[in-house]
Each structure stands twice: as C-alpha cells, then as structure tokens.
Design a protein around this motif. Structure first.
Motif, PDB file in Angstrom:
ATOM      1  N   VAL A   1      46.435 -16.823  43.237  1.00 31.97           N
ATOM      2  CA  VAL A   1      46.625 -18.112  42.548  1.00 31.97           C
ATOM      3  C   VAL A   1      46.615 -17.948  41.034  1.00 31.97           C
ATOM      4  N   SER A   2      46.765 -16.732  40.591  1.00 34.19           N
ATOM      5  CA  SER A   2      46.678 -16.463  39.160  1.00 34.19           C
ATOM      6  C   SER A   2      47.556 -15.275  38.800  1.00 34.19           C
ATOM      7  N   THR A   3      47.599 -14.995  37.510  1.00 30.55           N
ATOM      8  CA  THR A   3      48.354 -13.853  37.002  1.00 30.55           C
ATOM      9  C   THR A   3      47.405 -12.969  36.219  1.00 30.55           C
ATOM     10  N   LEU A   4      47.517 -11.680  36.449  1.00 29.24           N
ATOM     11  CA  LEU A   4      46.690 -10.688  35.778  1.00 29.24           C
ATOM     12  C   LEU A   4      47.451 -10.141  34.576  1.00 29.24           C
ATOM     13  N   TYR A   5      46.798 -10.179  33.428  1.00 28.68           N
ATOM     14  CA  TYR A   5      47.377  -9.661  32.189  1.00 28.68           C
ATOM     15  C   TYR A   5      46.486  -8.553  31.643  1.00 28.68           C
ATOM     16  N   LEU A   6      47.099  -7.530  31.119  1.00 27.89           N
ATOM     17  CA  LEU A   6      46.384  -6.501  30.383  1.00 27.89           C
ATOM     18  C   LEU A   6      46.307  -6.947  28.933  1.00 27.89           C
ATOM     19  N   ASN A   7      45.122  -6.946  28.382  1.00 30.05           N
ATOM     20  CA  ASN A   7      44.943  -7.306  26.980  1.00 30.05           C
ATOM     21  C   ASN A   7      45.489  -6.173  26.122  1.00 30.05           C
ATOM     22  N   LYS A   8      46.307  -6.494  25.141  1.00 31.34           N
ATOM     23  CA  LYS A   8      46.859  -5.446  24.274  1.00 31.34           C
ATOM     24  C   LYS A   8      45.764  -4.724  23.491  1.00 31.34           C
ATOM     25  N   ASP A   9      44.729  -5.450  23.107  1.00 26.61           N
ATOM     26  CA  ASP A   9      43.600  -4.819  22.415  1.00 26.61           C
ATOM     27  C   ASP A   9      42.736  -4.134  23.468  1.00 26.61           C
ATOM     28  N   GLN A  10      42.747  -2.811  23.456  1.00 16.90           N
ATOM     29  CA  GLN A  10      41.980  -2.036  24.419  1.00 16.90           C
ATOM     30  C   GLN A  10      40.714  -1.434  23.790  1.00 16.90           C
ATOM     31  N   THR A  11      40.109  -2.183  22.852  1.00 22.66           N
ATOM     32  CA  THR A  11      38.810  -1.786  22.310  1.00 22.66           C
ATOM     33  C   THR A  11      37.824  -1.597  23.457  1.00 22.66           C
ATOM     34  N   HIS A  12      37.927  -2.459  24.457  1.00 20.83           N
ATOM     35  CA  HIS A  12      37.158  -2.335  25.696  1.00 20.83           C
ATOM     36  C   HIS A  12      38.135  -1.820  26.742  1.00 20.83           C
ATOM     37  N   GLN A  13      38.073  -0.532  27.024  1.00 11.61           N
ATOM     38  CA  GLN A  13      39.060   0.105  27.899  1.00 11.61           C
ATOM     39  C   GLN A  13      39.161  -0.623  29.236  1.00 11.61           C
TER      40      GLN A  13
ATOM     41  N   PHE B   1      44.752 -18.677  35.637  1.00 11.80           N
ATOM     42  CA  PHE B   1      45.111 -19.513  36.785  1.00 11.80           C
ATOM     43  C   PHE B   1      46.558 -19.975  36.621  1.00 11.80           C
ATOM     44  N   ASP B   2      47.334 -19.949  37.705  1.00 11.69           N
ATOM     45  CA  ASP B   2      48.768 -20.241  37.597  1.00 11.69           C
ATOM     46  C   ASP B   2      49.075 -21.712  37.303  1.00 11.69           C
ATOM     47  N   ARG B   3      48.368 -22.617  37.948  1.00 12.43           N
ATOM     48  CA  ARG B   3      48.605 -24.042  37.708  1.00 12.43           C
ATOM     49  C   ARG B   3      47.881 -24.425  36.424  1.00 12.43           C
ATOM     50  N   HIS B   4      48.485 -25.295  35.639  1.00 19.04           N
ATOM     51  CA  HIS B   4      47.845 -25.659  34.376  1.00 19.04           C
ATOM     52  C   HIS B   4      46.662 -26.597  34.600  1.00 19.04           C
ATOM     53  N   VAL B   5      45.482 -26.065  34.349  1.00 11.98           N
ATOM     54  CA  VAL B   5      44.243 -26.833  34.296  1.00 11.98           C
ATOM     55  C   VAL B   5      43.456 -26.286  33.105  1.00 11.98           C
TER      56      VAL B   5
ATOM     57  N   GLU C   1      39.834 -26.725  32.991  1.00  7.00           N
ATOM     58  CA  GLU C   1      38.441 -26.515  33.385  1.00  7.00           C
ATOM     59  C   GLU C   1      38.351 -26.024  34.824  1.00  7.00           C
ATOM     60  N   ILE C   2      37.344 -25.220  35.104  1.00  5.47           N
ATOM     61  CA  ILE C   2      37.174 -24.670  36.449  1.00  5.47           C
ATOM     62  C   ILE C   2      36.866 -25.769  37.468  1.00  5.47           C
ATOM     63  N   PHE C   3      36.223 -26.847  37.036  1.00  7.45           N
ATOM     64  CA  PHE C   3      35.889 -27.925  37.976  1.00  7.45           C
ATOM     65  C   PHE C   3      37.114 -28.738  38.383  1.00  7.45           C
ATOM     66  N   GLN C   4      38.257 -28.487  37.775  1.00  6.37           N
ATOM     67  CA  GLN C   4      39.495 -29.168  38.157  1.00  6.37           C
ATOM     68  C   GLN C   4      40.179 -28.521  39.361  1.00  6.37           C
ATOM     69  N   LEU C   5      39.645 -27.398  39.815  1.00  5.15           N
ATOM     70  CA  LEU C   5      40.198 -26.721  40.984  1.00  5.15           C
ATOM     71  C   LEU C   5      39.629 -27.345  42.252  1.00  5.15           C
ATOM     72  N   ASP C   6      40.461 -27.433  43.289  1.00  3.25           N
ATOM     73  CA  ASP C   6      39.896 -27.872  44.572  1.00  3.25           C
ATOM     74  C   ASP C   6      39.182 -26.666  45.197  1.00  3.25           C
ATOM     75  N   ASP C   7      38.489 -26.899  46.301  1.00  4.37           N
ATOM     76  CA  ASP C   7      37.667 -25.840  46.896  1.00  4.37           C
ATOM     77  C   ASP C   7      38.476 -24.596  47.255  1.00  4.37           C
ATOM     78  N   LYS C   8      39.665 -24.785  47.813  1.00  6.50           N
ATOM     79  CA  LYS C   8      40.495 -23.637  48.200  1.00  6.50           C
ATOM     80  C   LYS C   8      40.960 -22.868  46.963  1.00  6.50           C
ATOM     81  N   GLU C   9      41.425 -23.582  45.939  1.00  8.52           N
ATOM     82  CA  GLU C   9      41.867 -22.929  44.705  1.00  8.52           C
ATOM     83  C   GLU C   9      40.716 -22.158  44.063  1.00  8.52           C
TER      84      GLU C   9
END
Length: 124
Positions: A9-21, A28-32, A34-42
């Motif tokens: 339900v989301s997209t994984l991105y690599l941060n260009k800044d790799q100070t933290h390897q 999250f793929d749908r525009h929200v 806050e985390i409380f805006q997700l339903d239980d399944k999401e």
C-alpha cells in the motif's frame, strides 16, 4: 528520493542522502496526512510494508538499530523515514538528524546497486 519499489500500500524510496547507510522512506500511496486516517486494513498493510523494509535494510546493511520517524511538517503526505543506525556513528544514542549539514551523496551506480539489492530481497 529515488523510487526503489512498490509495496502493498506504499512506495519505497531510497533517500539520496546516504549519511545513514541504507536510509529509506516508505510513503503511503493514497494521499493522507495522518496515520489515524487509515482504516484498519490499510494500517495493517502499511505497518507490514514498514516492517518488511526494515527487515530488508537490516539484512543488507547490518545496522545496530533501526530508527523510524514520522514527520510531515513540510511534506504533508504520510511517510515514514526508516533510518539504519550504527554504534560507531556520531549520532548513536540520539535521534537521527533529518537534514545533516553535510550530506553523503553517492554516484548513480552506487544508488542503483542499493536499489537492486533491496529489490532482490523483496522478490527472492
């Protein structure tokens, strides 16, 4: 950020800044905002995406700990920073610095190698 993979339900991105390897962001793929805006399944699937990403980063980079950050002051879209931490780093024992004064940028091939490693662990 560089898109690395589509998750449940989301997209994984690599941060260009790799100070933290291995630092990544799971957005999250749908525009929200806050985390409380997700339903239980999401919510369940989003946490699975975050957990899967953390496991992959742990296997790939062997950090001593993984930090998680949910912000949104400047980017009003639900996303989680997944930040591998290492005992030998200056920040050990403290929250990671989101925008360090000195960034570690890689060459395009190095980013691609990290992304390919992540994708291989997603689809064994």
């Amino acid at each position: 950020m560089i898109e690395a993979a589509k998750l449940k339900v989301s997209t994984l991105y690599l941060n260009k800044d790799q100070t933290h390897q291995g630092r990544c962001i799971v957005a999250f793929d749908r525009h929200v905002t806050e985390i409380f805006q997700l339903d239980d399944k999401e919510l369940h699937l989003f946490i699975e995406d975050i957990s899967q990403t953390a496991r992959i980063l742990h296997e790939a980079f062997h950090p001593d700990k993984i930090n998680y950050g949910i912000y949104g002051d400047l980017v009003s879209h639900l996303h989680v920073h997944i930040v591998p931490k290492y005992e030998q780093s200056d920040e050990w024992g403290e929250a990671f610095v989101n925008a360090p004064p000195s960034k570690k940028m890689l060459d395009p091939l190095e980013y691609q190698e990290i992304i390919m490693s992540i994708q291989a662990k997603l689809n064994p």
